[in-house]
Scaffold this active site. Structure first.
Site, PDB file in Angstrom:
ATOM      1  N   ASP A 254      -8.212  -0.098  -6.063  1.00  0.00           N
ATOM      2  CA  ASP A 254      -8.410  -1.474  -5.596  1.00  0.00           C
ATOM      3  C   ASP A 254      -9.557  -2.137  -6.369  1.00  0.00           C
ATOM      4  O   ASP A 254     -10.451  -2.752  -5.778  1.00  0.00           O
ATOM      5  CB  ASP A 254      -8.689  -1.497  -4.093  1.00  0.00           C
ATOM      6  CG  ASP A 254      -8.436  -2.874  -3.482  1.00  0.00           C
ATOM      7  OD1 ASP A 254      -7.759  -3.699  -4.122  1.00  0.00           O
ATOM      8  OD2 ASP A 254      -8.925  -3.133  -2.368  1.00  0.00           O
TER       9      ASP A 254
ATOM     10  N   LYS B 143     -21.111  -0.266   7.358  1.00  0.00           N
ATOM     11  CA  LYS B 143     -19.655  -0.390   7.327  1.00  0.00           C
ATOM     12  C   LYS B 143     -19.061   0.342   8.523  1.00  0.00           C
ATOM     13  O   LYS B 143     -19.108   1.576   8.610  1.00  0.00           O
ATOM     14  CB  LYS B 143     -19.088   0.174   6.022  1.00  0.00           C
ATOM     15  CG  LYS B 143     -17.578   0.010   5.883  1.00  0.00           C
ATOM     16  CD  LYS B 143     -17.103   0.444   4.508  1.00  0.00           C
ATOM     17  CE  LYS B 143     -15.590   0.236   4.354  1.00  0.00           C
ATOM     18  NZ  LYS B 143     -15.113   0.617   3.008  1.00  0.00           N
TER      19      LYS B 143
ATOM     20  N   ILE C 234     -21.275  -9.551   7.350  1.00  0.00           N
ATOM     21  CA  ILE C 234     -21.218 -10.085   5.983  1.00  0.00           C
ATOM     22  C   ILE C 234     -19.861  -9.871   5.324  1.00  0.00           C
ATOM     23  O   ILE C 234     -19.621 -10.351   4.216  1.00  0.00           O
ATOM     24  CB  ILE C 234     -22.315  -9.464   5.097  1.00  0.00           C
ATOM     25  CG1 ILE C 234     -22.197  -7.940   5.075  1.00  0.00           C
ATOM     26  CG2 ILE C 234     -23.693  -9.898   5.575  1.00  0.00           C
ATOM     27  CD1 ILE C 234     -23.195  -7.260   4.135  1.00  0.00           C
TER      28      ILE C 234
ATOM     29  N   VAL D 163     -18.268  -5.109   7.913  1.00  0.00           N
ATOM     30  CA  VAL D 163     -19.547  -4.780   7.297  1.00  0.00           C
ATOM     31  C   VAL D 163     -20.618  -5.718   7.838  1.00  0.00           C
ATOM     32  O   VAL D 163     -20.419  -6.935   7.916  1.00  0.00           O
ATOM     33  CB  VAL D 163     -19.476  -4.895   5.757  1.00  0.00           C
ATOM     34  CG1 VAL D 163     -20.809  -4.505   5.130  1.00  0.00           C
ATOM     35  CG2 VAL D 163     -18.356  -4.019   5.206  1.00  0.00           C
TER      36      VAL D 163
ATOM     37  N   GLU E  13     -15.431  -8.522   6.318  1.00  0.00           N
ATOM     38  CA  GLU E  13     -14.492  -7.907   7.258  1.00  0.00           C
ATOM     39  C   GLU E  13     -13.148  -7.718   6.592  1.00  0.00           C
ATOM     40  O   GLU E  13     -12.811  -8.387   5.606  1.00  0.00           O
ATOM     41  CB  GLU E  13     -14.321  -8.772   8.508  1.00  0.00           C
ATOM     42  CG  GLU E  13     -13.685 -10.124   8.252  1.00  0.00           C
ATOM     43  CD  GLU E  13     -13.485 -10.925   9.520  1.00  0.00           C
ATOM     44  OE1 GLU E  13     -12.980 -12.055   9.420  1.00  0.00           O
ATOM     45  OE2 GLU E  13     -13.836 -10.416  10.604  1.00  0.00           O
ATOM     46  N   GLY E  14     -12.392  -6.776   7.122  1.00  0.00           N
ATOM     47  CA  GLY E  14     -11.057  -6.502   6.620  1.00  0.00           C
ATOM     48  C   GLY E  14     -10.221  -5.841   7.689  1.00  0.00           C
ATOM     49  O   GLY E  14     -10.646  -5.703   8.840  1.00  0.00           O
ATOM     50  N   THR E  15      -9.016  -5.427   7.308  1.00  0.00           N
ATOM     51  CA  THR E  15      -8.115  -4.808   8.263  1.00  0.00           C
ATOM     52  C   THR E  15      -8.647  -3.474   8.777  1.00  0.00           C
ATOM     53  O   THR E  15      -8.465  -3.120   9.928  1.00  0.00           O
ATOM     54  CB  THR E  15      -6.739  -4.588   7.610  1.00  0.00           C
ATOM     55  OG1 THR E  15      -6.269  -5.836   7.102  1.00  0.00           O
ATOM     56  CG2 THR E  15      -5.741  -4.039   8.619  1.00  0.00           C
ATOM     57  N   PHE E  16      -9.344  -2.737   7.910  1.00  0.00           N
ATOM     58  CA  PHE E  16      -9.751  -1.382   8.261  1.00  0.00           C
ATOM     59  C   PHE E  16     -11.234  -1.242   8.582  1.00  0.00           C
ATOM     60  O   PHE E  16     -11.673  -0.164   8.986  1.00  0.00           O
ATOM     61  CB  PHE E  16      -9.394  -0.419   7.121  1.00  0.00           C
ATOM     62  CG  PHE E  16      -7.938  -0.465   6.742  1.00  0.00           C
ATOM     63  CD1 PHE E  16      -6.968  -0.037   7.620  1.00  0.00           C
ATOM     64  CD2 PHE E  16      -7.546  -0.964   5.513  1.00  0.00           C
ATOM     65  CE1 PHE E  16      -5.625  -0.085   7.283  1.00  0.00           C
ATOM     66  CE2 PHE E  16      -6.209  -1.020   5.161  1.00  0.00           C
ATOM     67  CZ  PHE E  16      -5.243  -0.581   6.054  1.00  0.00           C
TER      68      PHE E  16
END
Length: 531
Positions: A143, A56, A30, A38, A32-35
């Site tokens: 953030d 996560k 559901i 999820v 996603e990111g660089t780190f």
């Protein structure tokens, strides 16, 4: 992503953390990111009830202390006052999976055009409530943005998520953030920035009287300009490009509606070309050639170079004074468009006030109906966009309070926040097309901005006001789905003055006087008619 690709990723996660297979049925990704990534998963409780969770998965290369800090933030602070909590945590070798309650949520850009004023009021109140809680524990989120503040409009539920970039104040109650703080101080020991607490920033020390140096010290070199083009999935920054980071964020697959990446309501800001300047450094011996070779003379030269104003503003050159500035290191984490002036100018003394500024930017989007409101491609243009709204004189004055010097080639007047928001939302004149407004056409003028940030000397760039919020080419009527009359029925023609007063306090250019989250919750805006 095809079902096959999604199935492969899920199988890899099961293999990485085998215990997950016995407890959860992972459905699909559901976010996603660089780190991290999820996933949505279901689990059968002892009571027989089936419940959904968000898993996560942190990438194996994440620093252990950073992972521990994020987990501690969730366990200590989460679960109350709109802050996401944590249910379980699994670890196998370098793989860590944090299990959190799942909140089905709406995409901010989807619901912005159809939000009623009372809903917007409730949204910003609950965001400030979450900030008050984390700030009480000495956590700076760093953030804050709509995609990190989950909102279920139907259930009126909120959750602040993603503490992956969190930092601690000097009096933080989060032990792992203290560890990160110590490591940061050790790595920056050469610069020795002054540490402060809370929301207060010390006044800048007075600059010593200017010394007169021989003409040989005024040598300068011309810019050598190189164009840099961003690739895919990158974020623009003043010194280059970094990988895009987004969990529960812009790459969020679990949202309602059909809005894709970009600005569905029409961009308020036009992208400006980035120019990175390569400079030839003038040797120190060239500057000091006319001075006696004594320790006292060298100290005098260094003091002058540290504080003297330069003479290269609005010129195609960089003087030796600027070239001799010592480099300054300061945190720049966060998402472009939500960074305050003290972050954009690399002020080392950053506090919980940066979260409050980001909340102010979100409130500005709510009142104006425009998202993303600020959308600069680098820090200097980000600062220019702030100046276009808050004014050049006001920004320069505020910068001096946290030790920065900003020079603008033209005085840019501050905009009245009510007038700006009402024009962008077009609530006062049904059917008016502000794109044809003569008043907006008149401000298509060039200007130049320069920042002395104490580290890399002056950074300058030619800017055009048509690239900033408000000019004629960027002001558009409300989306077709919501007419002006409908918008007024939602209460947008009856926004009280207290709302814009609070907005002004949230977007205070000086972090030392910027309102805190706790003070915001006591603002008359929330107590006139209730929340």
């Amino acid at each position: 992503m095809s079902s096959g690709e999604g199935g492969d990723e899920i199988e890899k996660l099961y293999d990485a953390v085998p215990r997950l297979r016995d407890i959860f049925c992972i459905m699909h990704k559901i976010g996603e990111g660089t780190f991290s990534s999820v996933y949505l998963a279901t689990a059968r409780l002892k009571s027989g009830e089936e419940k959904m969770f968000a898993l996560k998965h942190l990438i194996p290369t994440s620093h252990p202390t950073r992972i521990a800090a994020e987990l501690e933030c969730l366990t200590v602070v989460g679960g109350e006052d709109n802050v996401m909590g944590v249910k379980y945590c699994f670890r196998n070798n370098d793989h860590v999976v944090i299990v959190m309650p799942y909140l089905e949520h709406d995409h901010f850009a989807d619901i912005l055009p159809c939000l009623r004023f009372d809903e917007a009021k409730e949204y910003i109140y609950n965001l400030l409530k979450a900030l008050k809680r984390i700030h009480e524990f000495g956590i700076v989120h760093r953030d804050i943005k709509p995609s990190n503040f989950l909102y279920n409009r139907r259930l009126k539920q909120f959750a602040l998520v993603d503490f992956g970039l969190a930092q601690g104040t000097p009096d933080t109650k989060i032990e792992q953030l203290k560890v990160l703080q110590i490591k940061k101080q050790e790595s920056c020991s050469k610069n020795k920035p002054q540490t402060i607490s809370g929301n207060r920033v010390p006044q800048n020390k007075p600059v010593p009287r200017e010394l007169v140096l021989p003409s040989s010290t005024k040598q300068s070199v011309k810019h050598s300009e190189t164009q840099i083009s961003p690739g895919e999935n990158v974020k623009e920054g003043l010194f280059g490009y970094t990988a895009q980071r987004s969990v529960f964020g812009e790459k969020n697959f679990n949202v309602h509606g059909t809005v894709t990446s970009g600005n569905p309501t029409g961009k308020t800001v036009k992208q400006v070309k980035t120019v990175v300047t390569a400079r030839k450094v003038v040797p120190k011996k060239t500057i000091a050639s006319k001075f006696p070779d004594t320790a006292e003379a060298k100290k005098c030269i260094n003091e002058y170079l540290a504080n003297a104003p330069c003479e290269c503003f609005e010129k195609g050159q960089v003087c030796s004074v600027c070239l001799r500035r010592n480099k300054q290191v300061a945190p720049r984490a966060g998402t472009p468009g939500f960074r305050p002036p003290e972050v954009l100018t690399k002020c080392p003394n950053q506090t919980t006030a940066i979260d409050v500024w980001a909340a102010g930017v979100i409130f500005l989007s709510l009142l104006s109906g425009r998202y993303h409101f600020f959308n600069a491609q680098d820090d200097l243009n980000g600062l220019a966009q702030i100046i276009s709204i808050r004014g050049s004189k006001e920004t320069c004055k505020a910068a001096k309070t946290f030790g920065k010097t900003i020079t603008c080639s033209k005085e840019i007047p501050a905009k009245d926040l009510r007038t700006l928001c009402e024009r962008l939302r077009d609530v006062r004149s049904p059917g008016t097309q502000f794109a044809n407004c003569d008043e907006m056409q008149k401000i298509r003028t060039e200007w130049q901005l320069k920042v002395l940030e104490g580290g890399d000397g002056w950074f300058e760039q030619d800017l055009y006001t048509q690239s900033l919020p408000g000019p004629s080419s960027m002001i558009k009527p409300m989306p077709a789905a919501i007419s002006t009359e409908q918008s007024n029925k939602y209460g947008w023609d009856r926004v009280p003055d207290e709302a814009y007063h609070l907005l002004d306090r949230l977007l205070d250019l000086n972090p030392a006087t910027r309102i805190t989250a706790e003070e915001s919750l006591r603002h008359p805006f929330f107590h006139a008619g209730g929340v």
